[in-house]
Design a protein around this motif. Structure first.
Motif, PDB file in Angstrom:
ATOM      1  N   HIS A  51       0.333  -1.170  -0.225  1.00 28.65           N
ATOM      2  CA  HIS A  51       0.144   0.511  -0.021  1.00 28.65           C
ATOM      3  C   HIS A  51       0.741   1.279   0.326  1.00 28.65           C
ATOM      4  O   HIS A  51       0.543   2.621   0.055  1.00 28.65           O
ATOM      5  N   GLY A  52       2.044   1.277  -0.229  1.00 26.60           N
ATOM      6  CA  GLY A  52       3.302   2.488  -1.089  1.00 26.60           C
ATOM      7  C   GLY A  52       3.898   2.500   0.546  1.00 26.60           C
ATOM      8  O   GLY A  52       4.959   3.464   0.247  1.00 26.60           O
ATOM      9  N   HIS A  53       3.949   2.339   1.605  1.00 25.94           N
ATOM     10  CA  HIS A  53       4.598   2.317   2.235  1.00 25.94           C
ATOM     11  C   HIS A  53       6.408   1.602   3.096  1.00 25.94           C
ATOM     12  O   HIS A  53       5.871   0.427   3.180  1.00 25.94           O
ATOM     13  N   LEU A 139      -6.113  -1.732   2.122  1.00 24.40           N
ATOM     14  CA  LEU A 139      -5.080  -0.168   2.966  1.00 24.40           C
ATOM     15  C   LEU A 139      -6.527  -0.424   4.468  1.00 24.40           C
ATOM     16  O   LEU A 139      -5.925   0.038   5.400  1.00 24.40           O
ATOM     17  N   LEU A 166       1.173   5.048   5.734  1.00 26.05           N
ATOM     18  CA  LEU A 166       0.334   4.674   4.674  1.00 26.05           C
ATOM     19  C   LEU A 166      -0.495   6.002   4.381  1.00 26.05           C
ATOM     20  O   LEU A 166      -0.945   6.478   3.682  1.00 26.05           O
ATOM     21  N   ALA A 169       2.263   8.381   2.394  1.00 23.13           N
ATOM     22  CA  ALA A 169       2.493   7.936   1.063  1.00 23.13           C
ATOM     23  C   ALA A 169       1.022   7.577   0.072  1.00 23.13           C
ATOM     24  O   ALA A 169       0.672   7.542  -1.493  1.00 23.13           O
ATOM     25  N   ASN A 170      -0.670   7.544   0.323  1.00 26.80           N
ATOM     26  CA  ASN A 170      -1.823   7.413   0.173  1.00 26.80           C
ATOM     27  C   ASN A 170      -2.479   8.515  -0.154  1.00 26.80           C
ATOM     28  O   ASN A 170      -3.557   9.055  -1.026  1.00 26.80           O
ATOM     29  N   LEU A 172      -4.131  10.045   2.188  1.00 24.50           N
ATOM     30  CA  LEU A 172      -5.713   9.972   3.030  1.00 24.50           C
ATOM     31  C   LEU A 172      -6.173  11.376   3.879  1.00 24.50           C
ATOM     32  O   LEU A 172      -5.644  12.085   4.464  1.00 24.50           O
TER      33      LEU A 172
END
Length: 202
Positions: A51-53, A139, A166, A169-170, A172
């Motif tokens: 999930h990007g981290h 996620l 996270l 990175a996303n 959110l």
């Protein structure tokens, strides 16, 4: 000292290039469990990376049902897989020398005590995303589990650090917390705000 540093750097390179032994373990495990029609989901640091981290790890974390873990062990221990110790939920891939930690569906994260958040059933399609045929925890569920772990086991600082990473990175939004169990809402708000501070946006 220099040799250890070189070995660590090599491990990092292999991990981020997807050639580290634990990736071979995941593929081997996926093939075996698939043949047995046993559902599982990749969680922990590998799911965080998905999930990007990007952070390295040396073991594999998966979600399984208790009865399926028993079936797997009954059939495959001694055939390239060994228990970490007698009665352990985890086991080791003896071919690639990679430990596998198993989280049991229905058990509680963190301190293991009953709480509104429990490890989900790996047969639930709503908690799974696939990449290259491998099942990863969504996620939303990764964040929820990490928050619940960190809330009840304060020594697990990495869980909260993963949530902050996270978020960044996303990208959110704060409203992402509305998809999470209300039990973790306050912790989500706190860490979301911390993510904005550390990225200079709050």
């Amino acid at each position: 000292m220099i040799q250890r540093k070189r070995s660590s750097l090599l491990h990092l390179d292999e991990f981020f290039m997807g050639t580290a032994p634990l990736f071979q373990t995941v593929k081997r495990l996926s093939k075996t469990l698939g043949e047995m029609q046993i559902p599982f989901v990749i969680s922990g640091a590998m799911a965080v990376n998905y999930h990007g981290h990007r952070r390295a790890t040396q073991d594999v974390d998966i979600l399984m049902r208790r009865e399926d873990l028993k079936i797997f062990k009954d059939e495959h221990l001694g055939r390239g897989w060994l228990e970490k110790f007698e009665g352990s939920k985890g086991f080791v891939d003896t071919i690639h020398q990679v430990p596998v930690d198993v989280l049991i569906a229905g058990d509680f994260p963190g301190d293991g005590k009953p709480k509104p958040v429990s490890f989900p059933d790996p047969s639930d399609d709503k908690i799974i995303e696939f990449e290259d045929g491998l099942p990863y925890l969504t996620l939303q569920k990764v964040v929820e589990m990490k928050l619940a772990c960190g809330m009840s086991a304060p020594e697990r600082l990495q869980d909260f650090a993963d949530v902050i990473s996270l978020v960044k990175a996303n990208g959110l939004p704060e409203s992402f917390g509305g998809t999470l169990n209300p039990y973790v809402h306050d912790a989500w708000i706190d860490l979301w705000k911390r993510a904005q501070i550390t990225s200079g946006e709050y």
